[in-house]
Write an enzyme that holds these catalytic residues in place. Structure first.
Site, PDB file in Angstrom:
ATOM      1  N   LYS A 123      56.986  55.993  89.249  1.00  0.00           N
ATOM      2  CA  LYS A 123      57.889  54.597  88.880  1.00  0.00           C
ATOM      3  C   LYS A 123      58.961  54.558  89.754  1.00  0.00           C
ATOM      4  O   LYS A 123      59.258  53.386  90.141  1.00  0.00           O
ATOM      5  CB  LYS A 123      58.390  54.865  87.528  1.00  0.00           C
ATOM      6  CG  LYS A 123      57.204  54.630  86.435  1.00  0.00           C
ATOM      7  CD  LYS A 123      58.261  54.751  84.962  1.00  0.00           C
ATOM      8  CE  LYS A 123      56.905  55.378  83.895  1.00  0.00           C
ATOM      9  NZ  LYS A 123      56.061  54.380  83.569  1.00  0.00           N
ATOM     10  N   GLU A 207      67.466  54.130  83.693  1.00  0.00           N
ATOM     11  CA  GLU A 207      67.574  52.577  83.619  1.00  0.00           C
ATOM     12  C   GLU A 207      68.510  52.180  82.807  1.00  0.00           C
ATOM     13  O   GLU A 207      68.697  52.891  81.718  1.00  0.00           O
ATOM     14  CB  GLU A 207      66.163  52.331  83.272  1.00  0.00           C
ATOM     15  CG  GLU A 207      65.266  51.877  84.424  1.00  0.00           C
ATOM     16  CD  GLU A 207      63.930  51.312  83.853  1.00  0.00           C
ATOM     17  OE1 GLU A 207      62.925  51.494  84.725  1.00  0.00           O
ATOM     18  OE2 GLU A 207      63.738  51.137  82.709  1.00  0.00           O
ATOM     19  N   HIS A 241      56.909  53.110  71.993  1.00  0.00           N
ATOM     20  CA  HIS A 241      56.599  52.708  73.361  1.00  0.00           C
ATOM     21  C   HIS A 241      55.054  52.426  73.592  1.00  0.00           C
ATOM     22  O   HIS A 241      54.697  52.594  74.929  1.00  0.00           O
ATOM     23  CB  HIS A 241      57.182  53.812  74.403  1.00  0.00           C
ATOM     24  CG  HIS A 241      58.609  53.784  74.359  1.00  0.00           C
ATOM     25  ND1 HIS A 241      59.504  52.725  74.110  1.00  0.00           N
ATOM     26  CD2 HIS A 241      59.319  54.837  73.991  1.00  0.00           C
ATOM     27  CE1 HIS A 241      60.682  53.215  74.010  1.00  0.00           C
ATOM     28  NE2 HIS A 241      60.616  54.484  73.958  1.00  0.00           N
ATOM     29  N   GLU A 281      54.230  44.960  85.175  1.00  0.00           N
ATOM     30  CA  GLU A 281      54.874  44.976  83.634  1.00  0.00           C
ATOM     31  C   GLU A 281      56.394  44.694  83.868  1.00  0.00           C
ATOM     32  O   GLU A 281      56.953  45.343  84.581  1.00  0.00           O
ATOM     33  CB  GLU A 281      54.552  46.703  83.096  1.00  0.00           C
ATOM     34  CG  GLU A 281      53.387  46.705  82.621  1.00  0.00           C
ATOM     35  CD  GLU A 281      53.222  47.993  81.864  1.00  0.00           C
ATOM     36  OE1 GLU A 281      52.211  48.100  80.685  1.00  0.00           O
ATOM     37  OE2 GLU A 281      54.041  48.989  81.781  1.00  0.00           O
ATOM     38  N   GLU A 299      56.816  48.636  85.842  1.00  0.00           N
ATOM     39  CA  GLU A 299      55.900  49.254  86.551  1.00  0.00           C
ATOM     40  C   GLU A 299      54.802  48.646  86.885  1.00  0.00           C
ATOM     41  O   GLU A 299      54.496  47.528  86.373  1.00  0.00           O
ATOM     42  CB  GLU A 299      55.489  50.738  85.514  1.00  0.00           C
ATOM     43  CG  GLU A 299      54.759  50.264  84.593  1.00  0.00           C
ATOM     44  CD  GLU A 299      54.025  51.674  83.949  1.00  0.00           C
ATOM     45  OE1 GLU A 299      53.980  52.688  84.491  1.00  0.00           O
ATOM     46  OE2 GLU A 299      53.666  51.601  82.847  1.00  0.00           O
ATOM     47  N   ASN A 301      50.549  48.836  86.930  1.00  0.00           N
ATOM     48  CA  ASN A 301      49.209  49.664  86.343  1.00  0.00           C
ATOM     49  C   ASN A 301      48.014  49.242  87.255  1.00  0.00           C
ATOM     50  O   ASN A 301      47.789  48.051  87.126  1.00  0.00           O
ATOM     51  CB  ASN A 301      48.998  49.414  84.898  1.00  0.00           C
ATOM     52  CG  ASN A 301      50.107  50.056  84.139  1.00  0.00           C
ATOM     53  OD1 ASN A 301      50.464  50.984  84.144  1.00  0.00           O
ATOM     54  ND2 ASN A 301      50.592  49.568  82.974  1.00  0.00           N
ATOM     55  N   ARG A 303      44.951  49.200  87.235  1.00  0.00           N
ATOM     56  CA  ARG A 303      43.473  49.239  86.859  1.00  0.00           C
ATOM     57  C   ARG A 303      43.597  48.077  85.736  1.00  0.00           C
ATOM     58  O   ARG A 303      44.456  47.174  85.667  1.00  0.00           O
ATOM     59  CB  ARG A 303      43.506  50.650  85.897  1.00  0.00           C
ATOM     60  CG  ARG A 303      44.684  50.622  84.991  1.00  0.00           C
ATOM     61  CD  ARG A 303      44.465  51.800  84.108  1.00  0.00           C
ATOM     62  NE  ARG A 303      45.903  52.166  83.576  1.00  0.00           N
ATOM     63  CZ  ARG A 303      46.506  51.726  82.446  1.00  0.00           C
ATOM     64  NH1 ARG A 303      46.022  50.672  81.782  1.00  0.00           N
ATOM     65  NH2 ARG A 303      47.629  52.153  82.136  1.00  0.00           N
TER      66      ARG A 303
HETATM   67  P1  ADP Z   1      54.628  53.953  80.624  1.00  0.00           P
HETATM   68  O1  ADP Z   1      54.201  54.293  81.712  1.00  0.00           O
HETATM   69  O2  ADP Z   1      54.929  54.884  79.394  1.00  0.00           O
HETATM   70  O3  ADP Z   1      54.074  52.689  80.011  1.00  0.00           O
HETATM   71  P2  ADP Z   1      56.700  52.030  80.852  1.00  0.00           P
HETATM   72  O4  ADP Z   1      57.816  52.065  81.984  1.00  0.00           O
HETATM   73  O5  ADP Z   1      55.770  50.969  81.062  1.00  0.00           O
HETATM   74  O6  ADP Z   1      56.174  53.266  80.618  1.00  0.00           O
HETATM   75  O7  ADP Z   1      57.686  51.706  79.384  1.00  0.00           O
HETATM   76  C1  ADP Z   1      57.017  51.773  78.292  1.00  0.00           C
HETATM   77  C2  ADP Z   1      57.985  50.828  77.070  1.00  0.00           C
HETATM   78  O8  ADP Z   1      59.131  51.330  76.857  1.00  0.00           O
HETATM   79  C3  ADP Z   1      57.755  49.254  77.518  1.00  0.00           C
HETATM   80  O9  ADP Z   1      56.891  48.558  77.084  1.00  0.00           O
HETATM   81  C4  ADP Z   1      59.196  48.982  76.671  1.00  0.00           C
HETATM   82  O10 ADP Z   1      58.931  48.926  75.177  1.00  0.00           O
HETATM   83  C5  ADP Z   1      60.054  50.357  76.874  1.00  0.00           C
HETATM   84  N1  ADP Z   1      61.098  50.216  77.877  1.00  0.00           N
HETATM   85  C6  ADP Z   1      60.838  50.800  79.220  1.00  0.00           C
HETATM   86  N2  ADP Z   1      61.776  50.291  80.120  1.00  0.00           N
HETATM   87  C7  ADP Z   1      62.934  49.869  79.193  1.00  0.00           C
HETATM   88  C8  ADP Z   1      64.311  49.367  79.289  1.00  0.00           C
HETATM   89  N3  ADP Z   1      64.870  49.431  80.705  1.00  0.00           N
HETATM   90  N4  ADP Z   1      64.698  48.883  78.440  1.00  0.00           N
HETATM   91  C9  ADP Z   1      64.185  48.654  77.048  1.00  0.00           C
HETATM   92  N5  ADP Z   1      62.976  49.269  76.834  1.00  0.00           N
HETATM   93  C10 ADP Z   1      62.228  49.734  77.863  1.00  0.00           C
HETATM   94  P1  ADP Z   2      50.471  51.342  79.428  1.00  0.00           P
HETATM   95  O1  ADP Z   2      50.451  52.217  80.553  1.00  0.00           O
HETATM   96  O2  ADP Z   2      51.479  50.207  79.840  1.00  0.00           O
HETATM   97  O3  ADP Z   2      50.854  52.100  78.101  1.00  0.00           O
HETATM   98  P2  ADP Z   2      48.049  50.422  77.958  1.00  0.00           P
HETATM   99  O4  ADP Z   2      48.724  50.284  76.724  1.00  0.00           O
HETATM  100  O5  ADP Z   2      47.011  49.672  78.405  1.00  0.00           O
HETATM  101  O6  ADP Z   2      49.105  50.779  79.094  1.00  0.00           O
HETATM  102  O7  ADP Z   2      47.167  52.209  78.110  1.00  0.00           O
HETATM  103  C1  ADP Z   2      47.958  53.460  77.729  1.00  0.00           C
HETATM  104  C2  ADP Z   2      47.327  54.536  78.514  1.00  0.00           C
HETATM  105  O8  ADP Z   2      46.726  55.234  77.807  1.00  0.00           O
HETATM  106  C3  ADP Z   2      46.840  54.023  79.858  1.00  0.00           C
HETATM  107  O9  ADP Z   2      46.892  55.280  80.589  1.00  0.00           O
HETATM  108  C4  ADP Z   2      45.464  53.985  79.287  1.00  0.00           C
HETATM  109  O10 ADP Z   2      44.478  54.292  80.637  1.00  0.00           O
HETATM  110  C5  ADP Z   2      45.284  54.975  78.440  1.00  0.00           C
HETATM  111  N1  ADP Z   2      44.403  54.846  77.206  1.00  0.00           N
HETATM  112  C6  ADP Z   2      44.621  53.938  76.222  1.00  0.00           C
HETATM  113  N2  ADP Z   2      43.559  53.856  75.569  1.00  0.00           N
HETATM  114  C7  ADP Z   2      42.583  54.749  75.840  1.00  0.00           C
HETATM  115  C8  ADP Z   2      41.389  55.091  75.611  1.00  0.00           C
HETATM  116  N3  ADP Z   2      40.656  54.297  74.513  1.00  0.00           N
HETATM  117  N4  ADP Z   2      40.568  56.028  76.134  1.00  0.00           N
HETATM  118  C9  ADP Z   2      41.278  56.459  77.410  1.00  0.00           C
HETATM  119  N5  ADP Z   2      42.492  56.011  77.651  1.00  0.00           N
HETATM  120  C10 ADP Z   2      43.171  55.370  77.083  1.00  0.00           C
HETATM  121 MG    MG Z   3      53.874  50.892  80.931  1.00  0.00          MG
END
Ligand code: ADP
Ligand code: ADP
Ligand code: MG
Length: 652
Positions: A123, A207, A241, A281, A299, A301, A303
């Site tokens: 990240k 952050e 989250h 995102e 971030e 993703n 895929r």
């Molecule tokens: P992950 O890789 O675990 O998906 P993300 O960076 O995408 O991590 O953040 C996951 C979630 O955390 C976001 O969808 C949001 O709900 C919350 N979040 C992330 N960054 C912030 C921020 N700077 N302020 C408020 N909420 C945040």
């Molecule tokens: P984010 O990374 O923003 O949270 P997603 O909610 O789409 O995005 O997915 C969460 C994470 O968990 C991703 O890394 C995804 O690849 C994995 N994941 C979610 N559901 C499944 C599943 N049913 N089987 C395998 N991996 C999963």
């Molecule tokens: Mg995420």
């Protein structure tokens, strides 16, 4: 970088399982592409295996022994003559070493180049890169120096509240919200140790915590040089989250904000030579409505995302088809100006989990599984399949579409009510409560919505008397078309007691049978009239809901699914059935065998007769020591409930 020639593949291998493997196979099939599945021990009979043209066993049930074994997956592709590998999501989908190994073997990876995955993998580096490309990023510290004192000073400079995030993070792990400076050191320690455990990398970034945050992400698609976006998805409905319900488009989105976010997402994709489907995102400040200057890159993703179907629903595009065409070397299938949004779409993630017990993942064999018409259900399991502890407990994604947000949401609500799962607990009632939440219905979404109302959202539904009455009839096999007790005298009112257990609580019922089409059932002081009218059961005049019976477990498909267990009346011989000297039939049935002889000495617990009832055999046991005084029936007799079968001489 290995790329296709523009000719569609003859055969591809899907390096995944569950719903996404099935999802990918459907689109491949539609393009005339043959599919090879891979599977673990536990997945030998899984849906994705049954669906494929060929399946290759690649190892043990644990992901590390199978779905994460890149070497075996590549060997399977070579051995079956597959030309390309689709990684799905999760597992190896964002592993650049796997991409390189696939390409080194002369195969096409259906996804982005290894370099793009690597650039977005951490990240902190991803944020620096996006900043350089002119994409707004959340104010914060993304540096390599990980000294605790320095991090604390950076947090002060950013201004509280702040968010600590694992640079290698995903799925909400290694993330800590810190409200006050004095909590910083402890939060840092726990974030680091969680990140070290989950990702083998303890580095963090800091952050600014965005107030009233909304998660809005842009679907992008690149051909290696150019990119387009397929608009946004709002994934603000989250628990810890993690996404729960997603939608497209985002409520309250304005054309200006959409253009600004779309441009930023396309810039982000083009800056790294992105190819294939990806998601950018953003975190959005929702406190004052959506503004073009109120979003920041979080971030990328690299895929296909779990929630991609809502984008498909509103754009009419099959994203997996696009993935295959672009990987085959075709170039982008559409220009930005050709893309448009039609209507609104929602997706709800149905999981096997115990919501009242803190959303604990659950397991079990799905004795029944059915989805209603009017919704798209993407699932990787069928009735009879096992939700095993080895993998994600997702049962299905339920997706609806409608001309407006209100209609699409109503359709989601109806689809959830019509979804039938038996054999495991699910989060269906929780999803249903969310779909009916007023704030959500009003489009007033932010990532804190679920947390604020959690107590109200997780209330387990209490079954009504009708549901318990129906469960009793189903459990006694009285719902079937033919009168099950035909063949012996019955039609004088027959009354019996029985017990059900729901959520650990016993429910005592009395059942008065009037005919094979009419029963009155007393539940908690309320009589429920069950009548069969033109072949359909009605309870107090209302059509009865669906029901599934699996042994003693009865699931009534009302209130998102109510599960009952029929208490074995024979477990209560002597206690609940009065005279310990009399062995009585606790329900109507057929005497299969008699083991007692007059004059025989018996001990408590000895088997005296076997009764076949409710499609099962039940042993009738002596309730106490004694001597058999009289045997009143013989094998082959039909008996009614309460009939005396054997009388004992008992010492008192
Ligand atoms: P992950 O890789 O675990 O998906 P993300 O960076 O995408 O991590 O953040 C996951 C979630 O955390 C976001 O969808 C949001 O709900 C919350 N979040 C992330 N960054 C912030 C921020 N700077 N302020 C408020 N909420 C945040
Ligand atoms: P984010 O990374 O923003 O949270 P997603 O909610 O789409 O995005 O997915 C969460 C994470 O968990 C991703 O890394 C995804 O690849 C994995 N994941 C979610 N559901 C499944 C599943 N049913 N089987 C395998 N991996 C999963
Ligand atoms: Mg995420």
């Amino acid at each position: 970088m290995k790329q296709g020639t523009g000719r569609m593949f003859e055969r591809i291998l899907v390096a995944n399982r569950g719903e996404i493997a099935c999802r990918v196979m459907r689109s491949a099939r539609a393009l005339g592409v043959e599919v090879v599945a891979v599977h673990s021990d536990a997945d030998r009979d899984a849906a994705h295996v049954a669906m494929a043209d060929r399946a290759v066993h690649i190892g043990g049930s644990a992901p590390a022994e199978s779905y994460l074994r890149g070497d075996r997956i590549i060997a399977a592709a070579l051995e079956t003559g597959a030309e390309a590998v689709h990684p799905g999501y999760g597992f190896l989908s964002e592993n650049p070493d796997f991409v390189e190994a696939v390409e080194a073997a002369g195969l096409v990876f259906i996804g982005p180049p290894a370099s793009a995955i690597r650039a977005m993998g951490l990240k902190d580096a991803a944020k620096r890169l996006k900043q350089e490309a002119g994409v707004p990023v959340v104010p914060g510290y993304h540096g390599a120096d990980q000294d605790a004192g320095l991090l604390a000073r950076e947090a002060e400079a950013i201004g509280y509240p702040v968010l600590i995030k694992a640079v290698a993070g995903g799925g909400g792990k290694g993330m800590r919200l810190v409200e006050r400076p004095r909590d910083f050191a402890e939060a840092l320690d726990s974030a680091r140790s969680e990140a070290r455990g989950a990702f083998g990398n303890a580095d963090v970034l800091i952050e600014k915590y965005v107030q009233k945050p909304r998660h809005i992400e842009l679907q992008v698609f690149g051909d290696g040089s150019r990119a387009v976006h397929l608009f946004e998805r709002d994934c603000s409905l989250q628990r810890r989250h993690q996404k729960v319900i997603e939608e497209a488009p985002a409520p309250g989105m304005t054309p200006e904000m959409r253009d600004a976010m779309g441009d930023a997402a396309v810039r982000a994709a083009e800056a790294i030579g992105y190819r294939g489907a990806g998601t950018v995102e953003f975190i959005v400040d929702g406190s004052g409505g959506l503004r073009p200057d109120g979003f920041w890159f979080m971030e990328m993703n690299t895929r296909l995302q779990v929630e991609h179907p809502v984008t498909e629903a509103v754009t009419g595009i099959d994203l997996v088809e696009w993935q295959l065409r672009v990987a085959a070397g075709e170039g982008l299938p559409a220009r930005q100006e050709d893309l448009a949004i039609t209507g609104h779409s929602f997706e709800a993630r149905l999981y096997a989990e115990d919501v009242p017990k803190g959303f604990l993942p659950a397991t079990g064999r799905l004795s029944h599984l059915a989805f209603p018409a009017g919704a798209r259900a993407d699932s990787g399991v069928r009735a009879g399949d096992e939700i095993s502890p080895f993998y994600d407990p997702m049962i299905a994604k339920i997706i609806t579409h409608g001309p407006s947000r209100a209609v699409a949401l109503r359709r989601l609500s109806r689809a959830l009510e019509g979804t039938q799962v038996a054999g495991t607990v699910t989060n269906l009632a929780f999803l249903g409560a969310l779909a009916r939440h007023e704030g959500f219905a009003a489009g007033d979404v932010d990532t804190g919505l679920i947390g604020r109302d959690i107590d109200r959202l997780v209330v387990a539904p209490a079954p009504g008397a009708e549901a318990a009455a129906l469960a009793a009839l189903a459990g006694l096999s009285l719902l079937e078309a033919a009168p099950p007790e035909a063949g012996f005298v019955l039609w004088q009112p027959l009354e019996r007691g029985l017990r059900l257990v729901h959520a650990g609580e016993e429910i005592a019922l009395r059942l008065r049978t009037l005919s094979s089409d009419a029963h009155d059932i007393l539940v908690d002081g309320v009589w429920v009239a069950a009548r069969r009218v033109a072949g359909q059961w009605r309870l107090d005049g209302q059509p009865a809901p669906g029901v599934a019976v699996d042994g003693r477990v009865i699931t009534v498909f009302a209130q998102y699914g109510l599960s009952f267990e029929l208490v074995d009346p024979l477990a209560r011989v002597g206690a609940a059935w009065g005279d310990p000297a009399l062995v009585e039939a606790p329900m109507p049935g057929l005497v299969k065998a008699v083991h007692a002889r007059a004059g025989q000495a018996v001990a408590k617990g000895d088997r005296l007769a076997v009764l076949e009832a409710m499609k099962m055999e039940h042993s009738l046991l002596a309730a106490s020591d004694g001597v058999v005084a009289e045997v009143l029936v013989q094998a082959g007799d039909q008996v009614s409930a309460g009939a005396a079968l054997v009388r004992l001489e008992v010492e008192t």
